[in-house]
Design an enzyme around this catalytic site. Structure first.
Site, mmCIF file in Angstrom:
data_model
loop_
_atom_site.group_PDB
_atom_site.id
_atom_site.type_symbol
_atom_site.label_atom_id
_atom_site.label_comp_id
_atom_site.label_asym_id
_atom_site.label_seq_id
_atom_site.Cartn_x
_atom_site.Cartn_y
_atom_site.Cartn_z
ATOM 1 N N GLU A 67 1.573 -0.692 -4.992
ATOM 2 C CA GLU A 67 0.606 0.354 -5.292
ATOM 3 C C GLU A 67 1.362 1.666 -5.142
ATOM 4 O O GLU A 67 1.671 2.087 -4.027
ATOM 5 C CB GLU A 67 -0.574 0.334 -4.320
ATOM 6 C CG GLU A 67 -1.646 1.335 -4.741
ATOM 7 C CD GLU A 67 -2.122 2.309 -3.689
ATOM 8 O OE1 GLU A 67 -3.157 2.938 -3.899
ATOM 9 O OE2 GLU A 67 -1.459 2.463 -2.627
ATOM 10 N N ASP A 109 0.834 -1.205 0.000
ATOM 11 C CA ASP A 109 0.000 0.000 0.000
ATOM 12 C C ASP A 109 0.874 1.262 0.000
ATOM 13 O O ASP A 109 1.866 1.327 0.741
ATOM 14 C CB ASP A 109 -0.882 -0.023 1.260
ATOM 15 C CG ASP A 109 -1.931 1.075 1.259
ATOM 16 O OD1 ASP A 109 -2.779 1.093 0.358
ATOM 17 O OD2 ASP A 109 -1.916 1.910 2.190
HETATM 18 C C1 NOJ Z 1 -4.435 3.005 -0.853
HETATM 19 C C2 NOJ Z 1 -5.569 2.087 -0.563
HETATM 20 O O1 NOJ Z 1 -5.855 1.331 -1.714
HETATM 21 C C3 NOJ Z 1 -6.717 2.958 -0.108
HETATM 22 O O2 NOJ Z 1 -7.920 2.237 -0.048
HETATM 23 C C4 NOJ Z 1 -6.349 3.560 1.211
HETATM 24 O O3 NOJ Z 1 -7.350 4.474 1.605
HETATM 25 C C5 NOJ Z 1 -5.020 4.305 1.134
HETATM 26 N N1 NOJ Z 1 -4.022 3.606 0.378
HETATM 27 C C6 NOJ Z 1 -4.466 4.528 2.506
HETATM 28 O O4 NOJ Z 1 -4.018 3.334 3.066
#
Ligand code: NOJ
Length: 567
Positions: free
Chosen positions: A280, A223
């Site tokens: 991500e 993440d």
């Molecule tokens: C990316 C995640 O996919 C999202 O859902 C989240 O709110 C943020 N990162 C913070 O962790």
């Protein structure tokens, strides 16, 4: 076309991640095994055959850890346990084993930028006070201005408002905290950022990786992989100077983050088979993104520029080229995705004017006129485009059912923190998180496998979901589900698909045509995607294997349609 040798294919090897199709399970909304209105591990176990029949190679499960769910579980209170609302560690292990029996690998989601404010370390930090070792694990600072009443810098939360929260003088635990310090939260106020300069933070995340790898997990989605490391001194963001992500921004895409991932890669590689990572990282420059994929770092990273491309041939083509070129330079495959739990589902984005695809959330497109039929036609074509590209592809739960974004959830049911933090101006991401319909005509469209006991699914399902229920879709040969099943079966069987290379072919203006050749030199595949507004002819002698929609009466490819051809 030569015979496909499954034993030599990457999916049968340690390099399976180079051409996998991965299905994202937003566990809260996938399937409910106990009738309480929330998805869980039991529900997922009951539905593994749906995923095996679909033909995916792996699943990625969104955070299932104990959490107050201030941000849908991305506020983790304990990384080495399962939220009782979803199950427990024994059930998690059973799920992993059952998925593996079906040849499906399991990726979890690690959230390294921040903790929940209910994490034990954050509670200790609050209790310990300024200057304490406990506060060093986070980014606590004194405020600016005479009374320290101004935030320490000008950083903004990704959800809106300042990225700093001042501690109240009295905690909810009754403790006296007149120190008035501030803590950094790049996301929700309940998601304090951790301090990646701190060795205990690094060691603790590595222990979490090992904890789940030891339980058979095949890898992690990372993440916000691009925001963990901050510039020492936490300077202001200076508009016009460091608003680009080029290594000079105080918290986005800083070079220091790569050392963390080198260490994680060593841990992943110490397992047999090696464990893998997908980043991500919303890093817009594909060359900067590819740095995360150098041979000693992460394996894959989502190419979000493809997700946000306009539905225009030149836009799609240039983002495809950039991702392939930059990733190839470091020996990494491209990773394609059209929808996930943070973006408006792609049929709804594509139901607007072509440029609307460039927005990624519902709030970007909500006010634009929409044609749902057009959106679904384009979505089917976009999926065939994506699945024909070389590299890995991610599917988001429900897209195989043609599920639309729910654009009109009553505002008193919205759960995404975006709604509150935007002062009730942005609806946020709940529209793509609505619980899945499995059986038409059943209570809750079959979301629960047992007789429901709760008042309803945690987000309300619209009536239109009945049309998209998995049983209805399975029975209709022209359904989205059967398109996905056929495409995945062909992708698996055709030697030119999956890994390998792509060569663009001449094609009418506004269309995309490319051939594919595998790493072993197998070809015989052409994709034609008509992104223009008029029908185009098929190449001579083309043998159609699959189309995203019907051809015209004259055998042409209509607008917003893709075809896979044997060539
Ligand atoms: C990316 C995640 O996919 C999202 O859902 C989240 O709110 C943020 N990162 C913070 O962790």
């Amino acid at each position: 076309m030569t015979a496909h040798d499954p034993a030599r294919s990457p999916e049968a090897t340690a390099e399976w991640w180079r051409n996998a199709v991965v299905y994202q399970v937003y566990i809260r909304s996938f399937a409910d095994g106990n009738g309480d209105g929330t998805g869980d591990i039991a529900g997922l176990r009951n539905r593994l055959d749906h995923l095996a029949r679909l033909g995916v190679d792996a699943i990625w499960i969104n955070p299932w850890y104990p959490s107050p769910l201030a941000d849908g579980g991305y506020d983790v209170a304990d990384y080495r346990a399962v939220n009782p609302m979803f199950g427990d560690t024994a059930q998690a292990e059973a799920l992993i084993a059952e998925a593996h029996e079906r040849g499906i690998r399991v990726l979890l989601d690690i959230v390294p930028n921040h903790h929940s404010d209910e994490h034990a370390w954050f509670r200790e930090a609050l209790a310990a006070g300024p200057g304490s070792p406990e506060r060093e694990r986070y980014l606590f600072r004194d405020g600016r201005g005479p009374d320290g009443a101004e935030p320490p810098n000008n950083w903004r939360s990704m959800f809106g408002g300042p990225a700093w929260e001042r501690l109240p003088e009295h905690g909810t635990d009754g403790a006296d905290r007149t120190d008035g310090q501030w803590y950094l939260h790049l996301f929700d106020v309940r998601q304090p950022d951790v301090n990646w300069e701190h060795p205990e933070v690094r060691a603790d995340f590595e222990e979490t990786l090992r904890f789940w790898f030891d339980r058979g997990v095949d890898g992690f989605r990372v993440d916000v992989a691009n925001a963990m490391v901050k510039e020492p001194g936490l300077p202001d963001v200076v508009e016009g100077v460091n608003d680009a992500q080029d290594g000079g921004h105080p918290y986005l895409d800083r070079d220091g983050v790569h050392e963390v991932f080198r260490s994680w890669r060593r841990i992943g590689d110490s397992y047999d088979p090696p464990r893998v990572f997908v980043a991500e990282a919303w890093v817009p420059d594909p060359e900067r993104l590819a740095r995360y994929l150098r041979p000693d770092e992460l394996h894959t990273a989502f190419s979000f520029n493809f997700l946000t491309a306009a539905w225009l041939a030149e836009d799609l083509r240039s983002h495809i080229d950039d991702a392939i070129t930059e990733n190839s330079a470091v020996g990494a495959p491209a990773t394609w995705v059209l929808s996930n739990h943070d973006v408006c589902r792609h049929p709804n984005r594509l139901s607007r004017k072509p440029e609307a695809g460039r927005g990624w959330n519902l709030d970007d497109v909500l006010d634009l006129p929409a044609d749902p039929g057009l959106g679904l036609r384009r979505a089917r074509a976009a999926t065939l485009l994506m699945l024909a590209l070389p590299g890995t592809a991610y599917l988001y739960q429900g897209e195989e059912l043609g599920l639309p974004e729910v654009e009109d959830i009553p505002v008193d049911r919205l759960d995404d923190p975006t709604w509150e933090l935007s002062g009730h101006t942005l609806r946020g991401r709940d529209g793509c998180r609505v619980p899945l319909p499995w059986v038409a005509g059943e209570p809750w469209h079959g979301f629960s496998d047992v007789r429901p006991t709760g008042p309803g699914p945690w987000l309300p399902q619209p009536d239109v979901f009945a049309r998209h229920a998995a049983d209805v879709q399975a029975a209709d040969p022209d359904s989205v589900l059967n398109l996905y099943r056929d495409a995945l079966a062909l992708r698996r069987a055709h030697p030119a698909l999956g890994g390998g290379t792509l060569s663009w072919q001449p094609s009418p203006e506004g269309t995309l045509a490319f051939t594919r050749v595998s790493d072993d030199g197998d070809g015989g595949f052409t994709a034609l995607v008509n992104v223009s507004s008029a029908p185009v002819s098929l190449p001579e002698d083309a043998e159609v294997m699959l189309t995203s929609g019907p051809l015209t009466a004259r055998g042409e490819v209509p607008a917003d349609t893709a075809v896979w051809l044997r060539s």
